[in-house]
Design a protein around this motif. Structure first.
Motif, PDB file in Angstrom:
ATOM      1  N   GLU A 106      41.038  51.114  53.387  1.00 36.34           N
ATOM      2  CA  GLU A 106      41.271  49.724  53.012  1.00 36.34           C
ATOM      3  C   GLU A 106      40.807  49.481  51.582  1.00 36.34           C
ATOM      4  OE1 GLU A 106      40.767  47.433  57.277  1.00 36.34           O
ATOM      5  OE2 GLU A 106      39.027  47.535  55.958  1.00 36.34           O
ATOM      6  N   HIS A 108      39.176  46.315  49.390  1.00 32.15           N
ATOM      7  CA  HIS A 108      38.503  45.037  49.596  1.00 32.15           C
ATOM      8  C   HIS A 108      38.341  44.299  48.278  1.00 32.15           C
ATOM      9  CE1 HIS A 108      37.077  45.569  53.835  1.00 32.15           C
ATOM     10  NE2 HIS A 108      37.494  46.790  53.539  1.00 32.15           N
ATOM     11  N   VAL A 115      41.754  41.736  52.142  1.00 31.56           N
ATOM     12  CA  VAL A 115      41.735  43.160  52.486  1.00 31.56           C
ATOM     13  C   VAL A 115      43.173  43.660  52.456  1.00 31.56           C
ATOM     14  CG1 VAL A 115      41.140  44.876  54.251  1.00 31.56           C
ATOM     15  CG2 VAL A 115      39.688  42.854  53.930  1.00 31.56           C
ATOM     16  N   ASP A 117      45.813  47.264  52.813  1.00 33.60           N
ATOM     17  CA  ASP A 117      45.962  48.629  53.319  1.00 33.60           C
ATOM     18  C   ASP A 117      45.999  49.549  52.106  1.00 33.60           C
ATOM     19  OD1 ASP A 117      47.427  51.114  54.034  1.00 33.60           O
ATOM     20  OD2 ASP A 117      47.581  50.151  55.988  1.00 33.60           O
ATOM     21  N   ALA A 118      45.118  50.520  52.059  1.00 33.71           N
ATOM     22  CA  ALA A 118      45.021  51.409  50.895  1.00 33.71           C
ATOM     23  C   ALA A 118      46.229  52.310  50.741  1.00 33.71           C
ATOM     24  CB  ALA A 118      43.747  52.252  50.984  1.00 33.71           C
ATOM     25  N   LYS A 124      46.195  42.950  54.697  1.00 33.48           N
ATOM     26  CA  LYS A 124      45.715  43.023  56.074  1.00 33.48           C
ATOM     27  C   LYS A 124      44.963  41.746  56.450  1.00 33.48           C
ATOM     28  CE  LYS A 124      44.334  47.011  57.743  1.00 33.48           C
ATOM     29  NZ  LYS A 124      43.572  48.249  57.965  1.00 33.48           N
TER      30      LYS A 124
END
Length: 147
Positions: A106, A108, A115, A117-118, A124
């Motif tokens: 993730e 941040h 947040v 999604d990486a 998210k």
């Protein structure tokens, strides 16, 4: 015609109303964004010349992400989506323009708690409502480079 003298109460309540409206306008401007454009003024993904090295592929675990900078100093996130594939995104939060930080799979935002999604850049958890813009990258001789 003569003007009627204003009471102290009228002056104070009018002044408070004007001040309250000004504060409200500033607060709305500070938290607002236009069509996914951060109010910090950085819209879209950072443009980078092709072939700029960002990081070594070996420095990123599969399913994880790493912060990097383009040659011109723009913040990006590079994610390893599979053994030999990567994805990259602007590291600038689409809510207010703060720089997101990788935490496992993730990303941040330290400013307001968004947040992402990486591996995809998708939101998210808000307040951000737009995904992070993609940055074109490829793997070249073990290095992740802009494409």
């Amino acid at each position: 015609m003569t003007a009627e003298p204003l009471s102290r109460r009228t002056v104070l309540t009018t002044g408070a109303a004007v001040a309250g409206a000004a504060v409200g306008a500033v607060a709305l401007t500070a938290c607002g964004s236009s069509a996914g454009t951060p109010s910090g003024g950085q819209a879209g993904a950072p443009a980078a010349s092709p072939g700029q090295p960002l990081t070594a592929l070996a420095d990123i675990q599969v399913g994880q992400a790493k912060a990097a900078k383009t040659a011109d100093g723009k913040d990006v996130i590079v994610a390893r989506t599979a053994e030999t594939t990567v994805a990259a995104f602007s590291a600038i939060c689409t809510h207010q323009g703060c720089t997101v930080a990788p935490q496992g799979a993730e990303l941040h935002c330290p400013c307001h708690g968004s947040v992402f999604d990486a591996l995809t850049g998708a939101v998210k958890k808000g307040p951000a409502s737009s995904p992070l813009p993609a940055v074109a990258v490829k793997v070249d001789n073990g290095q992740v480079v802009t494409s």
